[in-house]
Design an enzyme around this catalytic site. Sequence first.
Site, mmCIF file in Angstrom:
data_model
loop_
_atom_site.group_PDB
_atom_site.id
_atom_site.type_symbol
_atom_site.label_atom_id
_atom_site.label_comp_id
_atom_site.label_asym_id
_atom_site.label_seq_id
_atom_site.Cartn_x
_atom_site.Cartn_y
_atom_site.Cartn_z
ATOM 1 C CE LYS A 266 0.981 2.133 4.546
ATOM 2 N NZ LYS A 266 1.394 0.921 3.872
ATOM 3 C CB SER B 117 -0.898 0.009 1.233
ATOM 4 O OG SER B 117 -1.662 -1.157 1.281
ATOM 5 C CE LYS C 125 -4.849 -1.348 0.939
ATOM 6 N NZ LYS C 125 -5.754 -2.333 1.510
HETATM 7 P P1 NAD Z 1 4.551 -6.885 7.543
HETATM 8 O O1 NAD Z 1 5.211 -5.885 8.420
HETATM 9 O O2 NAD Z 1 4.007 -8.130 8.147
HETATM 10 O O3 NAD Z 1 5.559 -7.314 6.359
HETATM 11 C C1 NAD Z 1 6.466 -6.450 5.758
HETATM 12 C C2 NAD Z 1 7.754 -7.227 5.573
HETATM 13 O O4 NAD Z 1 8.690 -6.412 4.878
HETATM 14 C C3 NAD Z 1 8.431 -7.622 6.910
HETATM 15 O O5 NAD Z 1 8.581 -9.031 6.940
HETATM 16 C C4 NAD Z 1 9.761 -6.885 6.883
HETATM 17 O O6 NAD Z 1 10.825 -7.614 7.482
HETATM 18 C C5 NAD Z 1 9.984 -6.711 5.388
HETATM 19 N N1 NAD Z 1 10.880 -5.610 5.031
HETATM 20 C C6 NAD Z 1 10.851 -4.333 5.471
HETATM 21 N N2 NAD Z 1 11.833 -3.613 4.857
HETATM 22 C C7 NAD Z 1 12.471 -4.454 4.011
HETATM 23 C C8 NAD Z 1 13.547 -4.306 3.092
HETATM 24 N N3 NAD Z 1 14.152 -3.145 2.911
HETATM 25 N N4 NAD Z 1 13.946 -5.392 2.402
HETATM 26 C C9 NAD Z 1 13.328 -6.587 2.571
HETATM 27 N N5 NAD Z 1 12.308 -6.797 3.424
HETATM 28 C C10 NAD Z 1 11.877 -5.748 4.137
HETATM 29 O O7 NAD Z 1 3.428 -6.087 6.748
HETATM 30 P P2 NAD Z 1 2.171 -6.686 5.981
HETATM 31 O O8 NAD Z 1 1.011 -6.670 6.911
HETATM 32 O O9 NAD Z 1 2.563 -7.921 5.260
HETATM 33 O O10 NAD Z 1 1.924 -5.498 4.929
HETATM 34 C C11 NAD Z 1 2.708 -5.329 3.754
HETATM 35 C C12 NAD Z 1 2.044 -4.269 2.887
HETATM 36 O O11 NAD Z 1 0.709 -4.701 2.567
HETATM 37 C C13 NAD Z 1 1.896 -2.908 3.589
HETATM 38 O O12 NAD Z 1 2.091 -1.894 2.649
HETATM 39 C C14 NAD Z 1 0.465 -2.939 4.112
HETATM 40 O O13 NAD Z 1 -0.054 -1.630 4.271
HETATM 41 C C15 NAD Z 1 -0.225 -3.733 3.014
HETATM 42 N N6 NAD Z 1 -1.436 -4.471 3.415
HETATM 43 C C16 NAD Z 1 -1.500 -5.172 4.583
HETATM 44 C C17 NAD Z 1 -2.673 -5.868 4.911
HETATM 45 C C18 NAD Z 1 -2.806 -6.676 6.188
HETATM 46 O O14 NAD Z 1 -3.933 -7.082 6.513
HETATM 47 N N7 NAD Z 1 -1.720 -6.969 6.903
HETATM 48 C C19 NAD Z 1 -3.755 -5.856 4.023
HETATM 49 C C20 NAD Z 1 -3.645 -5.146 2.811
HETATM 50 C C21 NAD Z 1 -2.476 -4.462 2.515
#
Ligand code: NAD
Length: 297
Positions: free
Chosen positions: A245, A101, A176
């Site tokens: 965010k 997102s 989104k």
């Molecule tokens: P999360 O924090 O569980 O996963 C993010 C991952 O990115 C982590 O495992 C972290 O270690 C990794 N990361 C961070 N910086 C990095 C880098 N420089 N290199 C490699 N890996 C790196 O987050 P999430 O819940 O999986 O969300 C991911 C995206 O999806 C976000 O943008 C969030 O807004 C969006 N999203 C989340 C949900 C939800 O329900 N969790 C739903 C829709 C959209």
Amino acid sequence: MSQPTIGMIGLGMMGTPMANNLLKANYIINGFDLNPDAKEKLSHSANFHWQSSAKEVALSSDVIILMLPDSKIIDQLLWGQQQDGIVAHCKPNTVFLDMSSSNPSNSKSNSEKLKSLGHEFIDAPVSGGVKRALDGSLAIMVGGESISVENIMPILKSMGKTIIHVGSGGAGHAVKALNNYVSASGLLAVSEALVAAEAFGIDPHLANQVFNASTGKNNTTDVKVENFMLSGTFNSGFAIALMRKDIQTAKGFIDDMKTPGVFANSCLERWSTAEQRLEKGADHTAMFKFVKTQPKE
Ligand code: NAD
């Protein structure tokens, strides 16, 4: 496009189940996450190849999926400090598929910069949470050129059920953010309504039953109230920091469009305060706990 090798950077709450569905569809995945624990969750598949860095992913993949927290991290990863980001190491004609997102302005800019270097950028953020990431039924809103979107459709269909192409680069991320603003508004309104109902002596479970049978029904009343809010578990898998965010992104977008955003302002303010006052890492459904426990201002 013949079966491309997929790079996946960001294997967290969402990235891991999404990668699992790609593996089920027989794609080969080169994956990387800063958290090395992510490796074990996917190593059951012979088609999953853990890489030692994002650069290694770039060197070995045709399509690179980003499932990372925010645009700041994405821009740093793509371009680095002094042009030493992964773009400098990727194959010619790489397709970057940003499913995080992200901020629509950053994505528009990434789309233009990558195009000028002969690559493609498609924004394809998702909605539906961890549950729908697990069963491959995510809603996916897509921004990018039609031909590019058509080419990666089989990849998107492995992870999502409803896929809607909403416009050019950045448009998916705009929709989104707006969607999550609408969703966050609903959750905040439901929290305030349930707390007021309870204060009057009404059972909040019954109040929610009424909402679900009436015009107040929304995703929060339907999916979140019983499972994560009234149960007190607050563990939907979507952090309040990520929700804040997204509202901030939506508010910035509304401001950029110079369209009315009075309610977006109040909503952002409330979610920001809740994020600051709740414990670090709190789930977004803990907004209900915040409304219930905070003194009336
Ligand atoms: P999360 O924090 O569980 O996963 C993010 C991952 O990115 C982590 O495992 C972290 O270690 C990794 N990361 C961070 N910086 C990095 C880098 N420089 N290199 C490699 N890996 C790196 O987050 P999430 O819940 O999986 O969300 C991911 C995206 O999806 C976000 O943008 C969030 O807004 C969006 N999203 C989340 C949900 C939800 O329900 N969790 C739903 C829709 C959209």
